[in-house]
Design a protein around this motif. Structure first.
Motif, PDB file in Angstrom:
ATOM      1  N   GLN A   4      50.087  50.715  72.002  1.00  0.00           N
ATOM      2  CA  GLN A   4      51.254  49.917  71.492  1.00  0.00           C
ATOM      3  C   GLN A   4      50.993  48.548  71.864  1.00  0.00           C
ATOM      4  OE1 GLN A   4      54.007  50.363  69.741  1.00  0.00           O
ATOM      5  NE2 GLN A   4      53.943  52.470  69.605  1.00  0.00           N
ATOM      6  N   VAL A   5      50.993  47.627  71.028  1.00  0.00           N
ATOM      7  CA  VAL A   5      51.012  46.118  71.150  1.00  0.00           C
ATOM      8  C   VAL A   5      52.180  45.479  70.815  1.00  0.00           C
ATOM      9  CG1 VAL A   5      49.735  44.040  70.194  1.00  0.00           C
ATOM     10  CG2 VAL A   5      48.709  46.537  70.184  1.00  0.00           C
ATOM     11  N   ALA A  58      50.304  38.385  72.422  1.00  0.00           N
ATOM     12  CA  ALA A  58      50.150  39.904  72.628  1.00  0.00           C
ATOM     13  C   ALA A  58      49.895  40.372  73.955  1.00  0.00           C
ATOM     14  CB  ALA A  58      48.718  40.133  71.694  1.00  0.00           C
ATOM     15  N   SER A  59      50.581  41.655  73.904  1.00  0.00           N
ATOM     16  CA  SER A  59      50.582  42.508  75.438  1.00  0.00           C
ATOM     17  C   SER A  59      50.531  44.182  75.053  1.00  0.00           C
ATOM     18  CB  SER A  59      51.836  42.111  76.292  1.00  0.00           C
ATOM     19  OG  SER A  59      52.961  42.398  75.591  1.00  0.00           O
ATOM     20  N   GLY A  60      50.285  44.637  75.910  1.00  0.00           N
ATOM     21  CA  GLY A  60      50.288  46.258  75.878  1.00  0.00           C
ATOM     22  C   GLY A  60      49.202  46.884  75.316  1.00  0.00           C
ATOM     23  N   SER A  61      47.811  46.127  74.901  1.00  0.00           N
ATOM     24  CA  SER A  61      46.889  46.728  74.321  1.00  0.00           C
ATOM     25  C   SER A  61      45.582  45.662  74.957  1.00  0.00           C
ATOM     26  CB  SER A  61      46.862  47.106  73.071  1.00  0.00           C
ATOM     27  OG  SER A  61      45.877  47.595  72.542  1.00  0.00           O
ATOM     28  N   THR A  62      44.558  46.270  74.636  1.00  0.00           N
ATOM     29  CA  THR A  62      43.253  45.437  74.897  1.00  0.00           C
ATOM     30  C   THR A  62      43.054  44.578  73.542  1.00  0.00           C
ATOM     31  OG1 THR A  62      42.370  47.007  75.882  1.00  0.00           O
ATOM     32  CG2 THR A  62      40.864  45.388  75.042  1.00  0.00           C
ATOM     33  N   PHE A  63      43.465  43.195  73.658  1.00  0.00           N
ATOM     34  CA  PHE A  63      43.660  42.375  72.474  1.00  0.00           C
ATOM     35  C   PHE A  63      42.209  42.166  71.837  1.00  0.00           C
ATOM     36  CE2 PHE A  63      45.504  39.049  70.381  1.00  0.00           C
ATOM     37  CZ  PHE A  63      44.639  37.844  70.286  1.00  0.00           C
ATOM     38  N   ILE A  64      41.198  42.230  72.492  1.00  0.00           N
ATOM     39  CA  ILE A  64      39.983  42.209  71.696  1.00  0.00           C
ATOM     40  C   ILE A  64      39.805  43.122  70.764  1.00  0.00           C
ATOM     41  CG2 ILE A  64      38.662  43.118  73.720  1.00  0.00           C
ATOM     42  CD1 ILE A  64      37.673  40.197  71.534  1.00  0.00           C
ATOM     43  N   TYR A 123      44.059  49.810  66.707  1.00  0.00           N
ATOM     44  CA  TYR A 123      43.231  49.571  68.070  1.00  0.00           C
ATOM     45  C   TYR A 123      41.527  50.089  67.464  1.00  0.00           C
ATOM     46  CZ  TYR A 123      41.295  50.455  72.627  1.00  0.00           C
ATOM     47  OH  TYR A 123      40.256  50.668  73.637  1.00  0.00           O
ATOM     48  N   SER A 124      40.744  49.128  67.884  1.00  0.00           N
ATOM     49  CA  SER A 124      39.392  49.486  67.507  1.00  0.00           C
ATOM     50  C   SER A 124      38.937  50.020  66.015  1.00  0.00           C
ATOM     51  CB  SER A 124      38.560  50.491  68.662  1.00  0.00           C
ATOM     52  OG  SER A 124      38.899  50.002  69.799  1.00  0.00           O
ATOM     53  N   ARG A 125      39.775  49.384  65.237  1.00  0.00           N
ATOM     54  CA  ARG A 125      39.616  49.866  63.937  1.00  0.00           C
ATOM     55  C   ARG A 125      39.601  48.696  62.982  1.00  0.00           C
ATOM     56  NH1 ARG A 125      42.402  52.607  59.944  1.00  0.00           N
ATOM     57  NH2 ARG A 125      44.034  53.100  61.795  1.00  0.00           N
ATOM     58  N   GLN A 149      48.261  47.729  55.888  1.00  0.00           N
ATOM     59  CA  GLN A 149      47.148  47.710  56.580  1.00  0.00           C
ATOM     60  C   GLN A 149      47.061  47.421  57.975  1.00  0.00           C
ATOM     61  OE1 GLN A 149      43.976  49.128  55.269  1.00  0.00           O
ATOM     62  NE2 GLN A 149      45.483  49.615  53.985  1.00  0.00           N
ATOM     63  N   TRP A 150      48.408  46.644  58.450  1.00  0.00           N
ATOM     64  CA  TRP A 150      48.385  46.172  59.696  1.00  0.00           C
ATOM     65  C   TRP A 150      49.501  47.051  60.416  1.00  0.00           C
ATOM     66  CZ3 TRP A 150      45.619  41.964  61.321  1.00  0.00           C
ATOM     67  CH2 TRP A 150      44.917  41.318  60.339  1.00  0.00           C
ATOM     68  N   GLU A 151      49.189  47.087  61.784  1.00  0.00           N
ATOM     69  CA  GLU A 151      50.054  48.405  62.366  1.00  0.00           C
ATOM     70  C   GLU A 151      51.062  47.763  63.106  1.00  0.00           C
ATOM     71  OE1 GLU A 151      47.493  51.825  63.090  1.00  0.00           O
ATOM     72  OE2 GLU A 151      48.263  51.808  65.226  1.00  0.00           O
ATOM     73  N   TYR A 152      50.920  46.616  63.869  1.00  0.00           N
ATOM     74  CA  TYR A 152      51.958  45.899  64.802  1.00  0.00           C
ATOM     75  C   TYR A 152      52.669  44.692  64.151  1.00  0.00           C
ATOM     76  CZ  TYR A 152      49.796  49.475  67.455  1.00  0.00           C
ATOM     77  OH  TYR A 152      49.106  50.667  68.161  1.00  0.00           O
ATOM     78  N   TRP A 153      53.790  44.246  64.323  1.00  0.00           N
ATOM     79  CA  TRP A 153      54.479  43.300  63.875  1.00  0.00           C
ATOM     80  C   TRP A 153      55.371  42.688  65.008  1.00  0.00           C
ATOM     81  CZ3 TRP A 153      53.099  41.436  59.112  1.00  0.00           C
ATOM     82  CH2 TRP A 153      52.453  42.250  58.163  1.00  0.00           C
ATOM     83  N   GLY A 154      55.476  41.159  65.004  1.00  0.00           N
ATOM     84  CA  GLY A 154      56.274  40.531  65.789  1.00  0.00           C
ATOM     85  C   GLY A 154      57.461  40.420  65.015  1.00  0.00           C
ATOM     86  N   GLN A 155      58.496  39.760  65.578  1.00  0.00           N
ATOM     87  CA  GLN A 155      59.932  39.517  65.215  1.00  0.00           C
ATOM     88  C   GLN A 155      59.942  38.529  64.359  1.00  0.00           C
ATOM     89  OE1 GLN A 155      58.847  38.192  68.088  1.00  0.00           O
ATOM     90  NE2 GLN A 155      59.844  36.337  67.906  1.00  0.00           N
ATOM     91  N   GLY A 156      59.002  37.618  63.971  1.00  0.00           N
ATOM     92  CA  GLY A 156      58.991  36.455  63.105  1.00  0.00           C
ATOM     93  C   GLY A 156      59.552  35.238  63.608  1.00  0.00           C
ATOM     94  N   THR A 157      59.291  34.163  63.194  1.00  0.00           N
ATOM     95  CA  THR A 157      59.622  32.916  63.459  1.00  0.00           C
ATOM     96  C   THR A 157      59.799  31.992  62.245  1.00  0.00           C
ATOM     97  OG1 THR A 157      59.349  30.872  65.002  1.00  0.00           O
ATOM     98  CG2 THR A 157      57.235  31.946  63.728  1.00  0.00           C
TER      99      THR A 157
END
Length: 127
Positions: free
Chosen positions: A1-2, A24-30, A101-103, A113-121
């Motif tokens: 999870q990110v 970002a937090s919760g995963s390996t950012f790289i 992650y890693s893909r 195609q994107w898996e994780y999203w922020g809340q927006g600004t």
């Protein structure tokens, strides 16, 4: 999870500059490609920019090329969007996105195609 948290939105005038940041937090950012999308009222979410995890290759929608710059700091787990020469048509809610992650994200301009999203600004540009 990110987990993604955007910051830096607000009000601007035509021609102004503004910088958005996404933490970002919760995963390996790289391990994640990162991107920015935006959504104006009554319109679909659209791709703005993306940056790959390895090599930092960048992609932009045509209307922001030369005005916006995406960058990432893998030590700080942040991805930024520097927006220059803002126009009223840049007005939208801007969302940070992370790929799987890693893909690699192949079709980076497709929101699906994107898996994780922020809340927006919110970014509002007046003429």
């Amino acid at each position: 999870q990110v987990q993604l948290v955007e910051s830096g939105g607000g009000l601007a005038q035509f021609g102004d500059s503004m910088s958005l940041s996404c933490a970002a937090s919760g995963s390996t950012f790289i391990s994640h490609d990162m991107g920015w999308f935006r959504q104006a009222p009554g319109k679909e979410r659209e791709f703005v920019a993306a940056i790959t995890n390895i090599g930092g290759v960048t992609y932009y929608r045509d209307s922001v090329k030369g005005r916006f710059t995406i960058s990432r700091d893998n030590a700080k787990n942040t991805v930024d969007l520097q927006m220059n020469s803002l126009k009223p048509e840049d007005t939208a809610v801007y969302y940070c996105a992370a790929g799987p992650y890693s893909r690699a994200v192949i079709k980076y301009d497709k929101a699906s195609q994107w898996e994780y999203w922020g809340q927006g600004t919110q970014v509002t540009v007046s003429s």
